[in-house]
Design a protein around this motif. Sequence first.
Motif, PDB file in Angstrom:
ATOM      1  N   ALA A  11      46.847   1.497 -91.623  1.00 22.72           N
ATOM      2  CA  ALA A  11      47.828   1.946 -90.832  1.00 22.72           C
ATOM      3  C   ALA A  11      47.130   2.625 -89.580  1.00 22.72           C
ATOM      4  O   ALA A  11      47.492   2.553 -88.236  1.00 22.72           O
ATOM      5  CB  ALA A  11      48.458   3.392 -91.662  1.00 22.72           C
ATOM      6  N   ARG A  12      45.846   3.402 -89.936  1.00 17.32           N
ATOM      7  CA  ARG A  12      45.156   3.758 -88.663  1.00 17.32           C
ATOM      8  C   ARG A  12      44.590   2.698 -87.787  1.00 17.32           C
ATOM      9  O   ARG A  12      44.463   2.930 -86.617  1.00 17.32           O
ATOM     10  CB  ARG A  12      43.981   4.801 -89.352  1.00 17.32           C
ATOM     11  N   GLY A 162      51.769  -2.202 -89.984  1.00 14.81           N
ATOM     12  CA  GLY A 162      51.998  -1.778 -88.167  1.00 14.81           C
ATOM     13  C   GLY A 162      53.135  -0.595 -88.220  1.00 14.81           C
ATOM     14  O   GLY A 162      52.752   0.308 -87.358  1.00 14.81           O
ATOM     15  N   GLN A 163      53.931  -0.719 -89.041  1.00 16.01           N
ATOM     16  CA  GLN A 163      55.174   0.144 -88.960  1.00 16.01           C
ATOM     17  C   GLN A 163      54.621   1.783 -89.340  1.00 16.01           C
ATOM     18  O   GLN A 163      55.057   2.864 -88.833  1.00 16.01           O
ATOM     19  CB  GLN A 163      56.281  -0.081 -89.908  1.00 16.01           C
ATOM     20  N   ALA A 164      53.634   1.658 -90.314  1.00 14.22           N
ATOM     21  CA  ALA A 164      53.121   2.884 -90.873  1.00 14.22           C
ATOM     22  C   ALA A 164      52.266   3.780 -89.565  1.00 14.22           C
ATOM     23  O   ALA A 164      52.187   4.821 -89.840  1.00 14.22           O
ATOM     24  CB  ALA A 164      52.335   2.653 -91.826  1.00 14.22           C
ATOM     25  N   SER A 165      51.956   3.213 -88.879  1.00 11.50           N
ATOM     26  CA  SER A 165      51.380   3.757 -87.520  1.00 11.50           C
ATOM     27  C   SER A 165      52.147   4.815 -86.782  1.00 11.50           C
ATOM     28  O   SER A 165      51.632   5.839 -86.159  1.00 11.50           O
ATOM     29  CB  SER A 165      50.797   2.851 -86.590  1.00 11.50           C
ATOM     30  N   VAL A 166      53.394   4.878 -87.196  1.00  9.47           N
ATOM     31  CA  VAL A 166      54.487   5.979 -86.759  1.00  9.47           C
ATOM     32  C   VAL A 166      54.120   7.192 -87.269  1.00  9.47           C
ATOM     33  O   VAL A 166      53.777   8.265 -86.924  1.00  9.47           O
ATOM     34  CB  VAL A 166      55.851   5.401 -87.257  1.00  9.47           C
ATOM     35  N   LEU A 183      64.065   9.103 -92.579  1.00  9.10           N
ATOM     36  CA  LEU A 183      63.774   7.814 -92.108  1.00  9.10           C
ATOM     37  C   LEU A 183      65.063   6.944 -92.141  1.00  9.10           C
ATOM     38  O   LEU A 183      65.894   7.062 -93.140  1.00  9.10           O
ATOM     39  CB  LEU A 183      62.721   7.209 -92.900  1.00  9.10           C
ATOM     40  N   PRO A 184      65.413   6.346 -90.919  1.00 11.86           N
ATOM     41  CA  PRO A 184      66.555   5.272 -91.153  1.00 11.86           C
ATOM     42  C   PRO A 184      65.688   3.987 -91.996  1.00 11.86           C
ATOM     43  O   PRO A 184      64.463   3.842 -92.048  1.00 11.86           O
ATOM     44  CB  PRO A 184      66.509   4.780 -89.821  1.00 11.86           C
ATOM     45  N   GLY A 193      56.270   1.688 -94.976  1.00 16.37           N
ATOM     46  CA  GLY A 193      54.866   2.232 -94.573  1.00 16.37           C
ATOM     47  C   GLY A 193      54.367   3.611 -94.402  1.00 16.37           C
ATOM     48  O   GLY A 193      53.622   4.124 -94.608  1.00 16.37           O
ATOM     49  N   VAL A 194      55.846   4.266 -93.935  1.00 16.23           N
ATOM     50  CA  VAL A 194      55.564   5.815 -93.741  1.00 16.23           C
ATOM     51  C   VAL A 194      55.550   6.526 -95.113  1.00 16.23           C
ATOM     52  O   VAL A 194      54.788   7.186 -95.278  1.00 16.23           O
ATOM     53  CB  VAL A 194      57.014   6.359 -93.388  1.00 16.23           C
TER      54      VAL A 194
END
Length: 418
Positions: A11-12, A162-166, A183-184, A193-194
């Motif tokens: 994620a980072r 990639g979405q976890a970068s949020v 989260l939606p 990811g989150v």
Amino acid sequence: MTQSVDITGPAREAAQLVRKLFEPTPCARNDHLSQKYDADIWLKREDLTPVRSYKIRGAVNAMSRARAQDPKLDLFVCASAGNHAQGVAFACRHFGVKGVIFMPVTTPKQKIEKTKIFGGDNIEVRMVGDYFDDTLASAKTFCDDASGYFLAPFDDVDVIAGQASVAVEFMDQMTDAPDVVILPVGGGGLSAGVVQYLAKVSPSTEIYFVEPSGGPSLAAAVTAGKPVTLTSVDSFVDGAAVAQIGAIPFSALKQVEQRQLLTAPENRICATMIEMLNIEGIVLEPAGALAIDALQDLKEVIRGRRVLCVASGGNFDFERLPEVKERAQKYLELKKYFILRMPQRPGALRDFLDLLGDTDDVARFEYLKKSARNFGSVLIGIETDHPKNFERLFHKMDQAGLVYKDITNDQALSEFVL
């Protein structure tokens, strides 16, 4: 709560990768919502990425990873009618590779044109199929025949990272870790990811998941213990109305508890969109408003706490604004439609108009049947400024002996006559 997978490294890395394309999207306290719900509410503004949604993150990360494994890879294929297509198009232009994007023939022209703008000469858009399933099948067949790389919208570990970068960004941006994250949920890539990232860096944070009422694929999967296909889906919240949650995202979400699952009615989402537009000047698409809309369901849970809502997208076609406004008015009970038996005599219409209050307005008047000798059926739409005005109006109509039927929430009938 959820399957513990250490996604912090990927994620980072994804967060650093997207820095080459855009700065971190804003994450700030929203005074209006904080005051309304007596909480410390922050918005992560994914509607402000270059493609106005978080989808660019997963597309860029997955494309980068795929090319790292095979430097000769230069053809990417996807099927999408919305944000994923735009994210893939942007990534193709960034990496200088070719993309073929399949879209249903029913896709609004605005979305097609934006996808072409983001991809430029690096992409080709193919319009195939009236329904997304047909579009997807054609895309996968083409991808296999052309030896391309199929870039899935959510069922892919690199997309999820990639979405976890949020979450990487909002955890760095907030003064303190959030007590609650909302989260939606559509296909589940963002949520998976989150959730996995927060499980490692902020395990005490409570997470809630919001789906549109017309497409609760995560709730159905949690109940069944596996991804299942919904028998019907309301496509209004097109960025999150998914018939089946992804298998890979569900592996990270399968231990979610029922109390964490929320559904948002489509008409209520419209009211939230109008509220954010009128009060905050924030343009959100229906899926982008999901997390904010759910605050009203969690008002007792979040009072006095620090809350983070992900505003996931702002790809809103303003040609839809009249429909959104109408649905919002219906939810707020500021607009109603009814069928009235109107006496066929001079002055009958004036007698009805005399029943209206000072703030009642006739928004629609249409004879449905005027062949009857004594009465005609009339479709009437009334707008007002307070729900109680309808109680007064209907009371007056009853006293006048008028025969009418409220069809505002009669889905079958209203779809036929409105």
